[in-house]
Design an enzyme around this catalytic site. Structure first.
Site, PDB file in Angstrom:
ATOM      1  CB  ALA A  73      -2.198  -6.264  -5.508  1.00 27.47           C
ATOM      2  N   GLY A  74      -4.329  -3.930  -4.403  1.00 30.44           N
ATOM      3  CA  GLY A  74      -5.292  -3.021  -4.540  1.00 30.44           C
ATOM      4  C   GLY A  74      -4.567  -1.758  -4.898  1.00 30.44           C
ATOM      5  CG  HIS A  75      -1.405  -1.503  -7.621  1.00 32.74           C
ATOM      6  ND1 HIS A  75      -0.623  -2.151  -8.519  1.00 32.74           N
ATOM      7  CD2 HIS A  75      -1.241  -2.127  -6.339  1.00 32.74           C
ATOM      8  CE1 HIS A  75       0.288  -2.985  -7.617  1.00 32.74           C
ATOM      9  NE2 HIS A  75       0.060  -3.014  -6.474  1.00 32.74           N
ATOM     10  CB  VAL A  99       2.955  16.635  -2.666  1.00 35.60           C
ATOM     11  CG1 VAL A  99       4.436  16.761  -2.202  1.00 35.60           C
ATOM     12  CG2 VAL A  99       2.820  17.085  -3.929  1.00 35.60           C
ATOM     13  N   GLY A 100       0.233  14.281  -3.242  1.00 36.76           N
ATOM     14  CA  GLY A 100      -1.203  14.127  -3.069  1.00 36.76           C
ATOM     15  C   GLY A 100      -1.574  13.130  -4.133  1.00 36.76           C
ATOM     16  N   PRO A 135      -9.318  -1.102   8.391  1.00 36.97           N
ATOM     17  CG  PRO A 135      -9.876  -0.527  10.639  1.00 36.97           C
ATOM     18  CD  PRO A 135     -10.189  -1.646   9.288  1.00 36.97           C
ATOM     19  CE  LYS A 167       3.234  -2.153  -4.457  1.00 38.35           C
ATOM     20  NZ  LYS A 167       2.957  -2.037  -3.173  1.00 38.35           N
ATOM     21  CG  ASP A 221      -1.917  -1.271   1.201  1.00 40.97           C
ATOM     22  OD1 ASP A 221      -2.213  -1.721   0.304  1.00 40.97           O
ATOM     23  OD2 ASP A 221      -1.988  -1.644   2.378  1.00 40.97           O
ATOM     24  CD  GLN A 265       0.619  -8.335  -2.413  1.00 41.39           C
ATOM     25  OE1 GLN A 265       1.638  -9.298  -3.053  1.00 41.39           O
ATOM     26  NE2 GLN A 265      -0.491  -8.295  -3.001  1.00 41.39           N
TER      27      GLN A 265
END
Ligand code: IMP
Length: 426
Positions: A39-41, A413-414, A303, A16, A13, A223
């Site tokens: 994975a959760g991109h 930065v965002g 969470p 990537k 997380d 991962q």
């Protein structure tokens, strides 16, 4: 060397997906080489959020070839869902997506077993994503798994699936679950095979040829190093080589093809699931990082545990993979904190330790030694040059780089593509 590898340097997380998407315009081919739909991109383009689990993050860049290599475990249902979602958004992947015939297939019984194993009262609970990843890799090692070659060949599929469903049903019943009906699994598998057949090929040969032709190949890790089956916090890890050591085997390319290696890390740390996490925070600062960084799992919604940037695990990851540069994400999340922290040593059994210990039992007993430095108030999301960052933020980044021995290459930065600082413009 015309290749770049992008690897998670922490517990997954790290962002990537955004990094790959940003630099994918320099790639000809983007390759997933391990993991699966765990994975959760997340990539945000023009305000639209795309979350993919199996597809390589190059899919949003037109004209790039995307490859799911044979080190990946492929959940056909999930893959077809993702392809359909892109299609509905007007993004056609025809001719741009290939899947290795050697990739193992995640079948319904793998997911059932994963969830039943995790729900047991006895034994270790890993806190898996429940996507059947561990059971699918276990079958691969046991040499009983089905590969994509099998899925698309009705003749081979039936006897192998029959044997597997029979065997897995015994395990499911032993774990207290309901056995699966063979005909249902067979019908589903048959349909998946039909639909996916046009994508299945020998991707290893294709990648070796692409490299030989000087094409730029990007290897996209899922991962992160600390979740690697061999080098992470075993047994609280995923079931594949989630660091750059897995690239050659999982993509079918020579180790020297791995190329320039970028390690992606957050400006702090997060971890989902169980297992040691020495820099973990609790209380207001952890809540602040979780809320500010939207630290909830992209796949499971859980969470995430939050903590300060861990210099020891990062130095370990960098030494293991040989990172050439760091991409530090979510710097903006730290804005507004009076102090920012770095974990610069552990205290284990009363001793100060400055090297990450390979024995998980020691990591479990590690207490963090935290060095705090002044924070900054400014919103960073509009900053595009390193020199325009607040001095305290620059000092924090420089401290990370000097302590880990790896220069930064990209700062995020965002969440959007634009909210990025590249080394070139520093
Ligand atoms: P599995 O990969 O589903 O077997 O889960 C094993 C461990 O890896 C669990 O702690 C998961 O939370 C963690 N994990 C798996 N995939 C990811 C990911 O993409 N990001 C972060 N953690 C992950």
């Amino acid at each position: 060397m015309p290749a770049t590898s992008v690897i998670g340097a922490q517990w997954g997380d790290e962002g990537k997906g955004k990094i790959i998407d940003l630099i994918a315009d320099r790639a000809d081919v983007v390759v997933r080489f391990q993991g699966g739909a765990n994975a959760g991109h997340t990539v945000i383009v023009e305000g639209k959020k795309h979350v993919f689990q199996l597809l390589p993050s190059g899919v949003l860049n037109a004209g790039k070839l995307n490859v799911i290599g044979h080190g990946v475990v492929v959940d056909p249902e999930q893959l077809l869902t993702e392809i359909a979602a892109f299609h509905a958004d007007g993004i056609d992947l025809t001719g741009r997506l290939l899947v290795s015939g050697g990739a193992h297939v995640v079948l319904p019984y793998h997911k059932v077993i994963d969830r039943l194993q995790e729900g047991r009262k006895a034994g270790i609970v890993i806190g898996t994503t429940g996507r059947g990843i561990g059971p699918a890799y276990a079958d691969k090692s046991l040499r009983s798994g089905l590969r994509m070659w099998d899925l698309v060949d009705e003749q081979r599929l039936r006897p192998r699936l029959t044997a597997n469903v029979e065997d897995k049903n015994k395990r499911i019943v032993a774990l207290g679950g309901e056995p699966l009906a063979f005909e249902e699994v067979w019908e589903q598998a048959l349909e998946w095979g039909w639909k996916l057949a046009p994508l299945v090929t020998d991707t290893g040969r294709l990648l070796r040829a692409a490299l030989a032709e000087g094409k730029h190949v990007f290897f996209e890790g899922a991962q992160g190093v600390m979740l690697d089956i061999d080098h992470g916090t075993y047994p609280f890890v995923t079931s594949s080589n989630a660091d750059s050591l897995g690239i050659a085997a999982g993509a079918g390319v020579p180790p020297r093809a791995i190329g320039r290696q970028l390690g992606v890390c957050k400006a702090y740390c997060t971890r989902v699931g169980e297992g040691p996490f020495p820099s973990e925070l609790s209380g207001a600062t952890a809540d602040r990082l979780r809320e500010g960084g939207s630290e909830f799992g992209a796949v499971t919604g859980r969470p995430r545990r939050c903590g300060w940037f861990d210099v020891l695990s990062m130095r370990y990851a960098a030494a293991l993979c040989g990172f050439d540069g760091l991409c530090i994400t979510k710097l903006d999340v730290l804005s507004g904190l009076r102090h920012v922290g770095l974990v610069t040593a552990y205290e284990i059994d009363g001793q100060r330790v400055e090297e990450y210990p390979a024995d998980t039992a020691l990591v479990e007993r590690a207490k963090p030694v935290i060095e705090e430095s002044p924070g900054w108030k400014e919103n960073l999301s509009g900053v595009r040059r390193f020199g325009d960052l607040p001095p305290a933020c620059r000092a924090f980044v420089e401290e990370i780089c000097s302590r880990t021995g790896v220069p930064w290459e990209i700062l995020s930065v965002g969440p959007s593509r634009e909210a990025t600082i590249f080394r070139e413009s520093a």
